[in-house]
Design a protein around this motif. Sequence first.
Motif, PDB file in Angstrom:
ATOM      1  N   ASN A 192       0.594  -1.027  -0.157  1.00 36.66           N
ATOM      2  CA  ASN A 192      -0.043  -0.120   0.058  1.00 36.66           C
ATOM      3  C   ASN A 192       0.874   1.268  -0.035  1.00 36.66           C
ATOM      4  OD1 ASN A 192      -2.539  -1.150   0.392  1.00 36.66           O
ATOM      5  ND2 ASN A 192      -2.008  -1.658   2.110  1.00 36.66           N
ATOM      6  N   ALA A 193       0.130   2.539  -0.376  1.00 34.26           N
ATOM      7  CA  ALA A 193       1.649   3.734  -0.806  1.00 34.26           C
ATOM      8  C   ALA A 193       1.069   4.575  -0.823  1.00 34.26           C
ATOM      9  CB  ALA A 193       2.167   3.129  -1.816  1.00 34.26           C
ATOM     10  N   GLY A 194       0.819   5.904  -0.316  1.00 26.33           N
ATOM     11  CA  GLY A 194       0.694   7.344  -0.715  1.00 26.33           C
ATOM     12  C   GLY A 194       1.524   8.363  -1.127  1.00 26.33           C
ATOM     13  N   ALA A 195       1.078   9.041  -1.667  1.00 23.39           N
ATOM     14  CA  ALA A 195       1.812   9.967  -2.382  1.00 23.39           C
ATOM     15  C   ALA A 195       1.181  11.962  -2.190  1.00 23.39           C
ATOM     16  CB  ALA A 195       2.871   9.351  -3.609  1.00 23.39           C
ATOM     17  N   GLU A 215      -9.432   6.581  -1.933  1.00 22.50           N
ATOM     18  CA  GLU A 215      -9.255   5.020  -2.780  1.00 22.50           C
ATOM     19  C   GLU A 215      -7.761   5.335  -3.504  1.00 22.50           C
ATOM     20  OE1 GLU A 215     -12.773   4.855  -3.815  1.00 22.50           O
ATOM     21  OE2 GLU A 215     -13.985   4.403  -2.380  1.00 22.50           O
ATOM     22  N   HIS A 216      -6.762   6.217  -3.067  1.00 22.95           N
ATOM     23  CA  HIS A 216      -5.750   6.824  -4.706  1.00 22.95           C
ATOM     24  C   HIS A 216      -4.660   6.553  -3.667  1.00 22.95           C
ATOM     25  CE1 HIS A 216      -9.386   8.068  -6.042  1.00 22.95           C
ATOM     26  NE2 HIS A 216      -9.745   8.996  -5.159  1.00 22.95           N
ATOM     27  N   VAL A 217      -3.249   6.833  -4.891  1.00 18.38           N
ATOM     28  CA  VAL A 217      -2.188   6.307  -4.414  1.00 18.38           C
ATOM     29  C   VAL A 217      -1.434   8.502  -3.868  1.00 18.38           C
ATOM     30  CG1 VAL A 217      -0.234   6.076  -4.593  1.00 18.38           C
ATOM     31  CG2 VAL A 217      -2.331   4.530  -5.075  1.00 18.38           C
ATOM     32  N   PHE A 218      -1.966   8.628  -5.535  1.00 20.08           N
ATOM     33  CA  PHE A 218      -1.662   9.967  -5.590  1.00 20.08           C
ATOM     34  C   PHE A 218      -1.972  11.133  -5.688  1.00 20.08           C
ATOM     35  CE2 PHE A 218       3.411  11.631  -8.453  1.00 20.08           C
ATOM     36  CZ  PHE A 218       3.171  12.490  -7.481  1.00 20.08           C
ATOM     37  N   LEU A 219      -2.139  11.858  -5.339  1.00 16.82           N
ATOM     38  CA  LEU A 219      -2.722  13.036  -5.152  1.00 16.82           C
ATOM     39  C   LEU A 219      -1.907  14.597  -4.781  1.00 16.82           C
ATOM     40  CD1 LEU A 219      -5.441  12.781  -2.133  1.00 16.82           C
ATOM     41  CD2 LEU A 219      -5.444  12.323  -5.167  1.00 16.82           C
ATOM     42  N   ALA A 222       8.661  -0.483   5.845  1.00 13.40           N
ATOM     43  CA  ALA A 222       8.100   0.925   5.371  1.00 13.40           C
ATOM     44  C   ALA A 222       9.323   1.537   5.020  1.00 13.40           C
ATOM     45  CB  ALA A 222       7.540   1.325   6.528  1.00 13.40           C
ATOM     46  N   ALA A 223       9.127   2.768   3.744  1.00 11.20           N
ATOM     47  CA  ALA A 223       9.642   3.646   3.510  1.00 11.20           C
ATOM     48  C   ALA A 223       8.493   4.765   3.004  1.00 11.20           C
ATOM     49  CB  ALA A 223      10.425   3.338   2.636  1.00 11.20           C
ATOM     50  N   ALA A 224       9.582   6.150   3.650  1.00  7.84           N
ATOM     51  CA  ALA A 224       8.595   7.739   3.694  1.00  7.84           C
ATOM     52  C   ALA A 224      10.014   8.801   2.906  1.00  7.84           C
ATOM     53  CB  ALA A 224       8.514   7.842   5.053  1.00  7.84           C
ATOM     54  N   THR A 225       9.528   8.463   2.483  1.00 10.48           N
ATOM     55  CA  THR A 225      10.642  10.300   1.926  1.00 10.48           C
ATOM     56  C   THR A 225       9.648  11.547   1.340  1.00 10.48           C
ATOM     57  OG1 THR A 225      11.171   8.536   0.217  1.00 10.48           O
ATOM     58  CG2 THR A 225      11.843  10.840  -0.287  1.00 10.48           C
ATOM     59  N   TRP A 273      10.088   3.012  -1.773  1.00  9.19           N
ATOM     60  CA  TRP A 273       9.799   1.484  -2.137  1.00  9.19           C
ATOM     61  C   TRP A 273       9.756   0.314  -0.996  1.00  9.19           C
ATOM     62  CZ3 TRP A 273       7.257  -0.437  -6.161  1.00  9.19           C
ATOM     63  CH2 TRP A 273       6.600  -1.790  -6.310  1.00  9.19           C
ATOM     64  N   ALA A 274       8.499   0.154  -0.695  1.00  5.47           N
ATOM     65  CA  ALA A 274       8.864  -0.923   0.328  1.00  5.47           C
ATOM     66  C   ALA A 274       7.873  -2.086   0.207  1.00  5.47           C
ATOM     67  CB  ALA A 274       8.141  -0.066   1.475  1.00  5.47           C
ATOM     68  N   GLU A 275       8.926  -3.794   0.832  1.00  9.13           N
ATOM     69  CA  GLU A 275       8.155  -5.070  -0.050  1.00  9.13           C
ATOM     70  C   GLU A 275       8.885  -6.024   0.730  1.00  9.13           C
ATOM     71  OE1 GLU A 275       7.953  -7.309  -3.941  1.00  9.13           O
ATOM     72  OE2 GLU A 275       8.974  -5.655  -3.751  1.00  9.13           O
ATOM     73  N   ASN A 276       7.772  -6.162   1.400  1.00 13.25           N
ATOM     74  CA  ASN A 276       8.116  -6.748   2.943  1.00 13.25           C
ATOM     75  C   ASN A 276       9.301  -8.420   1.982  1.00 13.25           C
ATOM     76  OD1 ASN A 276       6.589  -6.124   4.213  1.00 13.25           O
ATOM     77  ND2 ASN A 276       5.397  -6.662   5.239  1.00 13.25           N
ATOM     78  N   GLN A 277       9.413  -8.530   3.201  1.00 11.56           N
ATOM     79  CA  GLN A 277      10.908 -10.018   2.392  1.00 11.56           C
ATOM     80  C   GLN A 277      12.240  -9.727   1.591  1.00 11.56           C
ATOM     81  OE1 GLN A 277      11.138 -12.726   4.416  1.00 11.56           O
ATOM     82  NE2 GLN A 277       9.658 -11.341   5.496  1.00 11.56           N
TER      83      GLN A 277
END
Length: 312
Positions: free
Chosen positions: A92-95, A117-121, A189-192, A216-220
């Motif tokens: 899941n991501a938000g920007a 419901e969005h990712v990028f605003l 998790a990652a944040a910028t 980017w963040a992806e478990n394992q």
Amino acid sequence: MPFSIAIHGGAGTILREQMTPELQREIEAALEKSVRAGQDILSSGGSAVDAVTAAVKVLEDSPHFNAGRGSVLTHREMVEMDASIMSGKGKNAGAIAGVKHIRNPIELAKAVMEDSEHVFLIGEGAESFAFEHDFLYTEQDYFYTDRRYDQLQSMKEKGLFALSEFRYPDDNKYGTVGAVALDQYGDLAAATSTGGITNKQYGRVGDSAVIGAGTWAENQVVAVSTTGMGEYFLQENVAADLAARVRYLNETVGQAADHIIQGELKDRGGEGGLIAMDKSGNAYFAMNSSGMYRASIDPRGKCKIRIYADQD
């Protein structure tokens, strides 16, 4: 499960000869405050998402970094800020991009991820969403600092978008802040977050707000936050490319980071760096510049704070 966190406050030309002891102490104190804010959440059983958000907020609140309070100014002497966040669990991501009146852009990116419901605003739409979700309107005056105004005037006089002279030790640093973390549940998790580049025009957006380029963040697999010449990081899709190298080529996170930062990116003239965390909570720092503000607390609780590239 082990847990750990790492942060950065931007990479680029950071000059020892321009760094005063007082300024270095202030920067290192802010880095430590940031990494410990995230660590406090992790140690109390909090999520990696909440940890990276808390860490980035501390850096956004400091005038020493180009994000939030210390953001650089656009050609029109405004602040326009970008941020993104990603959870390794479910990807899941938000920007958000181009916001002008949000004190902590990373909180808004997190709200987009969790409450829309969005990712990028972007721009006015992102702010409309923010105010509907009880974010406070912050006047532009809050973000202004004399340092950033001086930088803008210097660049306007020369018609530049990159500084050619140094008044501060990091005037030619690509100002972005970021964090990566692994929590007790095995989630990454990652944040910028960034104010972009001084004297930018036309609503320019760099890599910091773009999932796959700056975050980017992806478990394992890996969590990544980048900092550098945004256009190159966008073109190379750096954060997602690093994850792909780990996933498909079975490279270690360190190998993949060095391959990109010291190889393809550097060959193109793209200066900058990144922080990355593997699935076991090991932090990696890669840069092809003279420095990167950075700090980490490893799974054993050891805290390290560094500024220059030649520091291990």
